[in-house]
Design a protein around this motif. Structure first.
Motif, mmCIF file in Angstrom:
data_model
loop_
_atom_site.group_PDB
_atom_site.id
_atom_site.type_symbol
_atom_site.label_atom_id
_atom_site.label_comp_id
_atom_site.label_asym_id
_atom_site.label_seq_id
_atom_site.Cartn_x
_atom_site.Cartn_y
_atom_site.Cartn_z
ATOM 1 N N GLU A 119 0.740 -1.286 0.105
ATOM 2 C CA GLU A 119 0.133 0.110 0.112
ATOM 3 C C GLU A 119 0.861 1.171 -0.030
ATOM 4 O O GLU A 119 1.827 1.365 0.898
ATOM 5 N N LEU A 120 0.549 2.216 -0.971
ATOM 6 C CA LEU A 120 1.268 3.254 -0.834
ATOM 7 C C LEU A 120 0.439 4.752 -0.771
ATOM 8 O O LEU A 120 -0.985 4.431 -1.068
ATOM 9 N N GLY A 121 0.923 5.782 -0.215
ATOM 10 C CA GLY A 121 0.042 6.825 0.143
ATOM 11 C C GLY A 121 -0.253 7.590 -1.270
ATOM 12 O O GLY A 121 0.423 7.337 -2.463
ATOM 13 N N PRO A 122 -1.044 8.630 -1.168
ATOM 14 C CA PRO A 122 -1.376 9.379 -2.286
ATOM 15 C C PRO A 122 -0.106 10.068 -3.033
ATOM 16 O O PRO A 122 1.007 10.455 -2.251
ATOM 17 N N LEU A 123 -0.005 10.019 -4.405
ATOM 18 C CA LEU A 123 0.858 11.029 -5.036
ATOM 19 C C LEU A 123 0.795 12.415 -4.531
ATOM 20 O O LEU A 123 1.990 13.070 -4.371
ATOM 21 N N ARG A 124 -0.126 12.964 -4.282
ATOM 22 C CA ARG A 124 -0.220 14.478 -3.693
ATOM 23 C C ARG A 124 -0.976 14.392 -2.081
ATOM 24 O O ARG A 124 -2.163 14.503 -2.293
ATOM 25 N N PRO A 125 -0.300 13.883 -1.260
ATOM 26 C CA PRO A 125 -0.651 13.850 0.200
ATOM 27 C C PRO A 125 -1.748 14.973 0.497
ATOM 28 O O PRO A 125 -2.577 14.846 1.267
ATOM 29 N N ALA A 126 -1.021 16.200 0.524
ATOM 30 C CA ALA A 126 -1.709 17.510 0.976
ATOM 31 C C ALA A 126 -2.947 17.759 0.372
ATOM 32 O O ALA A 126 -4.068 17.855 1.072
ATOM 33 N N LEU A 127 -3.099 17.526 -0.851
ATOM 34 C CA LEU A 127 -4.326 17.767 -1.716
ATOM 35 C C LEU A 127 -5.311 16.441 -1.184
ATOM 36 O O LEU A 127 -6.527 16.724 -1.034
ATOM 37 N N ALA A 128 -4.905 15.192 -1.003
ATOM 38 C CA ALA A 128 -5.684 14.249 -0.686
ATOM 39 C C ALA A 128 -6.227 14.262 0.764
ATOM 40 O O ALA A 128 -7.340 14.072 0.701
ATOM 41 N N ALA A 129 -5.396 15.060 1.650
ATOM 42 C CA ALA A 129 -6.167 15.243 2.999
ATOM 43 C C ALA A 129 -7.005 16.300 2.898
ATOM 44 O O ALA A 129 -8.090 16.191 3.506
ATOM 45 N N ALA A 130 -6.702 17.189 1.964
ATOM 46 C CA ALA A 130 -7.837 18.618 2.078
ATOM 47 C C ALA A 130 -9.090 17.781 1.392
ATOM 48 O O ALA A 130 -10.198 18.039 1.733
ATOM 49 N N GLN A 131 -8.949 16.927 0.303
ATOM 50 C CA GLN A 131 -10.324 16.338 -0.220
ATOM 51 C C GLN A 131 -10.991 15.556 0.943
ATOM 52 O O GLN A 131 -12.128 15.481 1.014
ATOM 53 N N ARG A 132 -10.204 14.747 1.501
ATOM 54 C CA ARG A 132 -10.799 13.694 2.619
ATOM 55 C C ARG A 132 -11.574 14.742 3.781
ATOM 56 O O ARG A 132 -12.559 14.174 4.039
ATOM 57 N N ALA A 133 -11.012 15.869 3.827
ATOM 58 C CA ALA A 133 -11.733 16.514 5.012
ATOM 59 C C ALA A 133 -12.911 17.250 4.245
ATOM 60 O O ALA A 133 -13.705 17.926 5.063
ATOM 61 N N GLY A 134 -12.909 17.361 2.890
ATOM 62 C CA GLY A 134 -14.000 18.064 2.255
ATOM 63 C C GLY A 134 -13.906 19.433 2.111
ATOM 64 O O GLY A 134 -14.945 19.927 1.596
ATOM 65 N N ASP A 135 -12.525 19.708 2.088
ATOM 66 C CA ASP A 135 -12.458 21.306 2.128
ATOM 67 C C ASP A 135 -12.133 21.713 0.665
ATOM 68 O O ASP A 135 -11.971 22.993 0.484
ATOM 69 N N ARG A 166 1.942 21.017 -1.135
ATOM 70 C CA ARG A 166 1.466 21.443 0.225
ATOM 71 C C ARG A 166 0.845 22.897 0.110
ATOM 72 O O ARG A 166 -0.341 23.460 0.555
ATOM 73 N N LEU A 167 1.505 23.836 -0.928
ATOM 74 C CA LEU A 167 0.994 25.122 -1.073
ATOM 75 C C LEU A 167 -0.199 25.281 -1.503
ATOM 76 O O LEU A 167 -1.300 26.125 -1.373
ATOM 77 N N LEU A 168 -0.437 24.236 -2.646
ATOM 78 C CA LEU A 168 -1.758 24.447 -3.429
ATOM 79 C C LEU A 168 -2.733 23.802 -2.669
ATOM 80 O O LEU A 168 -3.936 24.576 -2.812
ATOM 81 N N ALA A 169 -2.570 22.986 -1.790
ATOM 82 C CA ALA A 169 -3.689 22.570 -1.020
ATOM 83 C C ALA A 169 -4.183 23.816 -0.023
ATOM 84 O O ALA A 169 -5.410 23.716 0.301
ATOM 85 N N GLU A 170 -3.285 24.561 0.562
ATOM 86 C CA GLU A 170 -3.525 25.328 1.447
ATOM 87 C C GLU A 170 -4.244 26.449 0.539
ATOM 88 O O GLU A 170 -5.245 27.017 1.183
ATOM 89 N N TYR A 171 -3.784 26.716 -0.627
ATOM 90 C CA TYR A 171 -4.567 28.050 -1.465
ATOM 91 C C TYR A 171 -5.853 27.455 -1.829
ATOM 92 O O TYR A 171 -6.801 28.085 -1.717
#
Length: 456
Positions: A119-135, A166-171
């Motif tokens: 099992e591997l994590g997402p290629l874009r983990p920060a974006l993945a976390a933001a979508q999992r939170a529904g943000d 990380r930057l794009l996930a924040e923006y």
């Protein structure tokens, strides 16, 4: 659609969960439609919309895992499709663009599995976390994913890509898709290639130009031009795309001005058309399939004569008969007589183009566009049949004149007509310009007639 073997004897846990979800959704819809939102104040309504949007965004997590499973079971092969996006488009009745977006998102922000099964994590983990939170929405994710794709290759430091993620996930949590596209481009432009990919080489690799035919018969154009090509194109189109203020001096000395009704985008489009027309007329394009590059249109002769229906180009584009008549002034026409089954009975070739000698004579006589007040030189002009070729007009000097692309395509719609008077192209204005509709000659032609040698 149904797939063989798709039925199962016992309900799976995912089926029960989906039933519960559908039931809860039905309950929510019922409450909302019964007026459940009516009692909320403005702040409460905004809060409900935001919470529901978060839930909608999180539903993409199911898409990601479904795409992963579909790939693992080779669903595309099962349904006879070339790839997974085509499969989703067919099975779910999606557009190809939407299907490709879902697959692209699953590859970038969905969980992955290595070839060893790890099992591997997402290629874009920060974006993945933001979508999992529904943000962030699927559209925002796609903006960020597509931006980072452009630099996710050899020559770029993976640490810079992680920082960009990380930057794009924040923006994305703060900005909507429109603003995010601009920010994403700025983030990508600042990713350091660590000296292995110079800026000029990077821009060269990014270059692309695509033409996509739309269902309404038009074309969508998208791409990125290198700075060099962009400067060249601007230099070519800029002068041709300037607003045209039509100034017509009537024989009684009155001056009538008509402003250019086109907006900037339309003028740029028409300028590109002028450049293409000139290139096609130059005869310098490479041959295609052993024949000179040209536009080939198929239309029954009766339809052309009656100005009815449409013609079809070799790539399937539909053109009105009015457009085809204009093209007839600039191209050879090959009329074919077909049986009802499509068998060719006759194939003829009729010359509609003026010869080189006739064109030289037109340049000597008209000196450029013959429409009153126009100063376009002959190099940018097309040959126009005063009496249309399709209506029996002959291809000779007594029935030809030079017109720039703008006037060739627009004079009729603006109420002007052309007549040959004393073998010169005279233009009849509409009544709103001149109630008596007295013929008008281009000042350049009039000066030549009087031996003044004026160049406009």
């Amino acid at each position: 659609m149904e797939i063989e073997g798709g039925e199962s004897g016992a309900a799976m846990p995912v089926d029960d969960a989906l039933d519960d979800f559908v039931g809860a959704l039905d309950q929510l819809i019922g409450v909302v439609e019964a007026g459940g939102l009516d009692g909320l104040d403005k702040a409460g309504l905004v809060g409900f919309l935001q919470r529901f949007e978060q839930t909608r965004n999180r539903m993409s997590l199911i898409d990601h895992r479904a795409v992963r499973v579909a790939e693992s079971v080779r669903l595309a092969e099962t349904v006879g499709q070339p790839n997974l996006p085509a499969t989703l488009a067919w099975v779910l009745r999606l557009s190809r663009g939407e299907a490709a977006r879902r697959v692209r998102a699953a590859e970038a922000v969905g969980e992955r599995v290595a070839m060893t099964g790890e099992e591997l994590g997402p290629l874009r983990p920060a974006l993945a976390a933001a979508q999992r939170a529904g943000d962030v929405s699927p559209e925002q994710v796609d903006v960020c994913v597509r931006a980072l794709e452009g630099v996710d290759r050899r020559g770029f430091d993976p640490a810079d890509l992680d920082l960009g993620d990380r930057l794009l996930a924040e923006y994305a949590v703060t900005f909507g898709p429109k603003e995010l596209r601009v920010i994403a481009q700025q983030v990508v432009d600042r990713i350091d290639p660590d000296g292995t990919v110079p800026a000029e080489q990077l821009n060269t690799e990014r270059r692309h130009l695509a033409f996509r035919k739309l269902t309404d018969g038009m074309y969508a154009v998208e791409g990125r031009l290198t700075g060099e090509l962009g400067a060249k194109l601007h230099a070519v189109l800029g002068p041709l795309a300037k607003p045209r203020l039509e100034t017509v001096v009537l024989e009684d000395g009155r001056t009538v001005e008509e402003p250019d009704p086109r907006h900037h985008g339309q003028r740029s489009h028409d300028a590109l058309g002028e450049v293409c027309d000139r290139l096609l007329r130059s005869g310098t394009l490479p041959d295609s399939g052993g024949t000179p590059a040209t536009v080939i249109v198929t239309i029954p002769e009766d339809d052309l004569q009656a100005r009815a229906r449409w013609g079809v180009t070799s790539d399937g584009t539909m053109l009105s008969t009015e457009t085809i008549v204009r093209l007839a002034d600039q191209a050879d026409v090959y009329p074919a007589v077909l049986t009802k089954t499509g068998v060719v009975l006759q194939l003829g070739r009729t010359r509609r183009l003026a010869t080189n000698g006739q064109t030289v004579a037109l340049i000597a006589r008209d000196g450029g566009c013959s429409f009153p007040g126009c100063d376009r030189p002959p190099e940018w002009c097309e040959r126009h049949h005063v009496t249309e070729w399709s209506q029996g007009g002959r291809t000779d000097l007594h029935n030809l004149t030079l017109l720039c692309a703008w006037h060739h395509h627009n004079f009729a719609a603006r109420g002007w007509t052309c007549h040959m008077i004393d073998d010169l192209p005279a233009w009849i204005p509409p009544k709103w310009v001149d109630r008596d509709q007295r013929p008008v000659l281009n000042a350049r032609i009039l000066a030549r007639q009087r031996g003044l040698g004026l160049r406009c």
